[in-house]
Design an enzyme around this catalytic site. Structure first.
Site, mmCIF file in Angstrom:
data_model
loop_
_atom_site.group_PDB
_atom_site.id
_atom_site.type_symbol
_atom_site.label_atom_id
_atom_site.label_comp_id
_atom_site.label_asym_id
_atom_site.label_seq_id
_atom_site.Cartn_x
_atom_site.Cartn_y
_atom_site.Cartn_z
ATOM 1 N N LEU A 22 -6.671 8.988 -96.857
ATOM 2 C CA LEU A 22 -5.434 8.195 -96.782
ATOM 3 C C LEU A 22 -5.443 7.343 -95.518
ATOM 4 O O LEU A 22 -5.894 7.789 -94.462
ATOM 5 C CB LEU A 22 -4.217 9.126 -96.742
ATOM 6 C CG LEU A 22 -3.993 10.011 -97.963
ATOM 7 C CD1 LEU A 22 -2.888 11.023 -97.681
ATOM 8 C CD2 LEU A 22 -3.655 9.156 -99.183
ATOM 9 N N ASP A 64 -9.197 14.171 -97.038
ATOM 10 C CA ASP A 64 -8.629 14.286 -95.682
ATOM 11 C C ASP A 64 -8.757 15.692 -95.089
ATOM 12 O O ASP A 64 -8.169 15.968 -94.047
ATOM 13 C CB ASP A 64 -7.145 13.880 -95.714
ATOM 14 C CG ASP A 64 -6.978 12.368 -95.828
ATOM 15 O OD1 ASP A 64 -7.437 11.657 -94.918
ATOM 16 O OD2 ASP A 64 -6.410 11.897 -96.843
ATOM 17 N N GLU A 69 -5.850 20.323 -88.965
ATOM 18 C CA GLU A 69 -4.598 20.618 -88.265
ATOM 19 C C GLU A 69 -3.376 20.515 -89.191
ATOM 20 O O GLU A 69 -2.362 21.175 -88.955
ATOM 21 C CB GLU A 69 -4.414 19.616 -87.120
ATOM 22 C CG GLU A 69 -3.045 19.661 -86.493
ATOM 23 C CD GLU A 69 -2.909 18.714 -85.326
ATOM 24 O OE1 GLU A 69 -3.014 19.209 -84.208
ATOM 25 O OE2 GLU A 69 -2.700 17.507 -85.517
ATOM 26 N N ASP A 70 -3.464 19.696 -90.245
ATOM 27 C CA ASP A 70 -2.264 19.403 -91.018
ATOM 28 C C ASP A 70 -1.797 20.500 -91.975
ATOM 29 O O ASP A 70 -0.598 20.671 -92.161
ATOM 30 C CB ASP A 70 -2.426 18.069 -91.751
ATOM 31 C CG ASP A 70 -2.450 16.911 -90.768
ATOM 32 O OD1 ASP A 70 -1.630 16.941 -89.822
ATOM 33 O OD2 ASP A 70 -3.286 16.012 -90.901
ATOM 34 N N ARG A 89 -3.035 15.998 -100.451
ATOM 35 C CA ARG A 89 -3.479 16.953 -99.434
ATOM 36 C C ARG A 89 -2.965 18.373 -99.672
ATOM 37 O O ARG A 89 -3.345 19.302 -98.963
ATOM 38 C CB ARG A 89 -3.052 16.477 -98.031
ATOM 39 C CG ARG A 89 -3.589 15.092 -97.670
ATOM 40 C CD ARG A 89 -3.651 14.861 -96.192
ATOM 41 N NE ARG A 89 -4.461 15.877 -95.531
ATOM 42 C CZ ARG A 89 -4.575 16.010 -94.226
ATOM 43 N NH1 ARG A 89 -3.933 15.174 -93.436
ATOM 44 N NH2 ARG A 89 -5.315 16.961 -93.691
ATOM 45 N N ARG A 135 6.029 12.567 -93.731
ATOM 46 C CA ARG A 135 5.295 13.739 -94.236
ATOM 47 C C ARG A 135 6.066 15.051 -94.076
ATOM 48 O O ARG A 135 5.768 16.039 -94.735
ATOM 49 C CB ARG A 135 3.961 13.869 -93.490
ATOM 50 C CG ARG A 135 3.022 12.682 -93.662
ATOM 51 C CD ARG A 135 2.363 12.688 -95.021
ATOM 52 N NE ARG A 135 1.459 11.560 -95.182
ATOM 53 C CZ ARG A 135 0.180 11.578 -94.845
ATOM 54 N NH1 ARG A 135 -0.353 12.661 -94.327
ATOM 55 N NH2 ARG A 135 -0.570 10.506 -95.032
ATOM 56 N N HIS A 166 2.646 10.587 -87.630
ATOM 57 C CA HIS A 166 3.069 11.924 -87.187
ATOM 58 C C HIS A 166 3.678 11.881 -85.783
ATOM 59 O O HIS A 166 3.399 10.952 -85.018
ATOM 60 C CB HIS A 166 1.851 12.851 -87.105
ATOM 61 C CG HIS A 166 1.264 13.261 -88.417
ATOM 62 N ND1 HIS A 166 -0.089 13.256 -88.654
ATOM 63 C CD2 HIS A 166 1.845 13.717 -89.555
ATOM 64 C CE1 HIS A 166 -0.322 13.690 -89.891
ATOM 65 N NE2 HIS A 166 0.831 13.964 -90.460
ATOM 66 N N CYS A 253 -6.077 16.183 -84.606
ATOM 67 C CA CYS A 253 -6.103 16.437 -86.067
ATOM 68 C C CYS A 253 -7.273 17.276 -86.546
ATOM 69 O O CYS A 253 -7.207 17.881 -87.606
ATOM 70 C CB CYS A 253 -6.197 15.122 -86.825
ATOM 71 S SG CYS A 253 -5.339 13.774 -86.087
#
Ligand code: CIR
Length: 262
Positions: A22, A64, A69-70, A89, A135, A166, A253
């Site tokens: 993305l 991704d 980290e996400d 994701r 997000r 973010h 990230c």
């Protein structure tokens, strides 16, 4: 123990599909070899900083997923499986569950309509900031705050500036009392009580820096930020993030980091 003292990290190797990740600017296509090289240099820097790094295999189905980290947030007391805001994701979370259950006695999870990307979660000694963004929604932020409360961790929900991916795209912790932030983020009252260092004009993307133990990792393409941070006494190490920046990503990230007692 300082909140940026770490001896463990989880990373995920980028797959060839990372070039389809993305990004806001679809014209900037990252180069796979370049992403791999940046990732390898990042992992090497974490190891030199003293972290034992567990490298997970690439997931081609999730372009991704290198941005590990996400889909989760971790503190020494436990882990929280998050629900990333981007539909492409969401499956990354399940892919992390087994690894996190192996490392942490307590693993919480978000559910339902609760969405949080770990990129919106900034740990500081005063509180864990959770940024509302495209997000991360309020239901997700509140659910994460409740999970953190079970670890006796205080959360503070704030708004990420409009138009940024973010909260940590625009702010990072430099030491117990210093935050590096873009001018837009620095203009909010959210970091009252901290000394806020503002990114120089044209280097706003440098705000996604990463403090690890005694060093601060900064993108090599942001020399004025690196100089500013050195001048206030921080030990700066620069790393290339040219290719991952094309995927709207930076230095925080690519790992989940924490400290264990052993
Ligand atoms: C995304 O849009 O989700 C990825 N291309 C970039 C994620 C960056 N993650 C982070 O800042 N924590």
């Amino acid at each position: 123990m300082r909140v940026f003292d770490f001896n463990r990290a989880i990373v995920r190797e980028p797959g060839a599909s990372v070039v389809s990740g993305l990004r806001a600017d679809a014209t900037a296509t990252p180069d796979f070899t370049g992403v791999k090289a940046e990732h390898a240099a990042y992992v090497a820097a974490l190891r030199v900083a003293g972290l034992a790094v567990e490298m997970l295999p690439p997931l081609e189905a999730f372009p991704d997923s290198v941005f590990v980290e996400d889909p989760a947030f971790v503190v020494p007391e436990g882990a929280i499986l998050l629900r990333p805001g981007a539909p492409s994701r969401r499956g990354e979370t399940e892919e992390l569950r087994g690894t996190l259950e192996r490392h942490f006695g307590q693993v919480h999870a978000l559910g339902g309509d609760e969405y949080v990307d770990g990129g919106d979660v900034l740990i500081t000694p005063k509180a864990i900031f959770i940024g509302l963004s495209a997000r991360t929604n309020r239901a997700g932020a509140e659910a994460l705050a409740r999970a953190l409360a079970t670890f006796d961790r205080e959360a503070r929900i704030v708004e990420a500036p409009k138009g940024v991916l973010h909260l940590k795209t625009v702010a990072s912790l430099m030491d117990e009392n210093k935050i590096l932030a873009t001018p837009a983020m620095a203009a909010s009252d959210d970091f009252n009580g901290f000394e806020v260092i503002t990114t120089p004009n044209g280097e706003e993307a440098a705000a996604n820096a990463l403090r690890v133990n005694d060093i601060v990792l900064v993108g090599v393409q942001y020399p004025r930020t690196a100089e500013l941070l050195s001048k206030v006494g921080l030990s700066v190490q620069t790393l290339s993030v040219r290719e991952v920046a094309k995927l709207d990503a930076g230095l925080s990230c690519m790992s989940l980091r924490w400290r264990t007692a052993f």
